[in-house]
Design a protein around this motif. Structure first.
Motif, mmCIF file in Angstrom:
data_model
loop_
_atom_site.group_PDB
_atom_site.id
_atom_site.type_symbol
_atom_site.label_atom_id
_atom_site.label_comp_id
_atom_site.label_asym_id
_atom_site.label_seq_id
_atom_site.Cartn_x
_atom_site.Cartn_y
_atom_site.Cartn_z
ATOM 1 N N LYS A 24 10.065 13.446 100.118
ATOM 2 C CA LYS A 24 9.304 14.686 100.217
ATOM 3 C C LYS A 24 10.163 15.862 99.764
ATOM 4 N N ASN A 34 1.730 24.377 102.107
ATOM 5 C CA ASN A 34 1.758 23.308 101.114
ATOM 6 C C ASN A 34 1.624 23.936 99.736
ATOM 7 N N ASN A 54 1.685 16.349 101.071
ATOM 8 C CA ASN A 54 3.079 15.965 101.275
ATOM 9 C C ASN A 54 3.353 14.498 100.943
ATOM 10 N N LEU A 107 6.518 21.536 100.354
ATOM 11 C CA LEU A 107 6.269 22.354 101.536
ATOM 12 C C LEU A 107 7.269 23.494 101.616
#
Length: 274
Positions: A198, A160, A133, A170
């Protein structure tokens, strides 16, 4: 010249065993004649993948499973105390030093590998150690984009995944509606690019504009079930997930649209194809 990448080079010389290729700065790479075809001649530009072997640059028209900065699933063809050699789709195997192995790489097994240039040696190298991540900037995605995924591992939050061979993201457990396996490949969609850089991904398209995909899945299931499916808007999310691998929200959108189009009939405990 850029080892570990596909690039366009010019044929500068033909010799008995192959061809000498040059880049714009005059750096040379050798390619065996088995990778050439009858159209090759001096002065022609060719697209090749450049790799390193025993201190020299060589080229191939084969396609590597991953280039510099990319991930791919590779099989170990030889494991030694110093490291492991991986089949990455070209004539030359990719080396993973022992110190770059998250756990010992064993011959015959498949692993997720990241390809990079080792700063100390300048050699194209593989690793099974990578940050989970990570945070990114200037991503080439927007919400809703369809992407390819490699499943990495399951965690408390979800799965993941590697996105388009280059980025780690994710899938939250709440967005998983099918059985998933490590190293398998799936199609997915960008759900959110967060402010911290992210990436959240989903296995299903978001929004009502994508309801056609779910409608077709329900119709296919009805056709396979003699026109009758024991699901309705009263069914639990788990029942819908087990039968159709979609969320209850998307199921209700789809059957509502199918009912409006007079394709199905909605009963108390089932839907029926008209």
């Amino acid at each position: 010249m850029k080892p570990g990448q596909t690039q366009t080079l010019k044929i500068s010389e033909q010799i008995s065993s192959g061809f000498i290729l040059k880049d714009d700065e005059g750096e040379k790479a050798f390619i065996q004649k088995i990778f050439a075809d009858d159209s090759w001649e001096v002065g022609k530009d060719v697209d090749v993948f450049v790799y390193q072997e025993e201190g020299t640059l060589k080229a191939t028209t084969e396609k590597a499973n991953a280039e510099i900065g990319e991930f791919a699933v590779m099989t170990c063809v030889q494991s030694l105390p110093s490291g492991a050699f991986m089949d990455w789709g070209i004539i030359k195997d990719l080396f993973i030093p022992y110190k770059q192995q998250k756990s010992k790489v064993e011959e015959g097994k498949r692993y997720l590998v990241y390809v990079y240039t080792d700063a100390a040696t300048g050699l194209v190298t593989g690793t099974t150690k990578f940050k989970r991540n990570p945070q990114y900037e200037d991503l080439p995605f927007k919400n809703g984009d369809k992407v390819s995924l490699i499943m990495m591992n399951e965690s408390e939050l979800g799965w993941n995944v590697v996105i388009d061979k280059k980025y780690i993201g994710l899938i939250y457990a709440s967005d998983v509606f099918k059985k998933l396996y490590p190293l398998s490949e799936e199609s997915g969609y960008i759900k959110t690019i967060r402010e911290d850089g992210k990436i959240d991904v989903t296995l299903q398209p978001q929004g009502f504009e994508n309801v056609d995909e779910f409608k077709q899945k329900i119709i296919d299931k009805l056709n396979d079930s003699f026109g009758l499916l024991y699901l309705s808007d009263k069914s639990t999310p788990e029942e819908i997930k087990d039968e159709l691998q979609m969320s209850k929200k998307n199921f209700k959108k789809a059957i509502g649209s199918l009912y409006k189009d007079k394709i199905i009939e909605i009963l108390d405990d089932r839907i029926r194809l008209l």
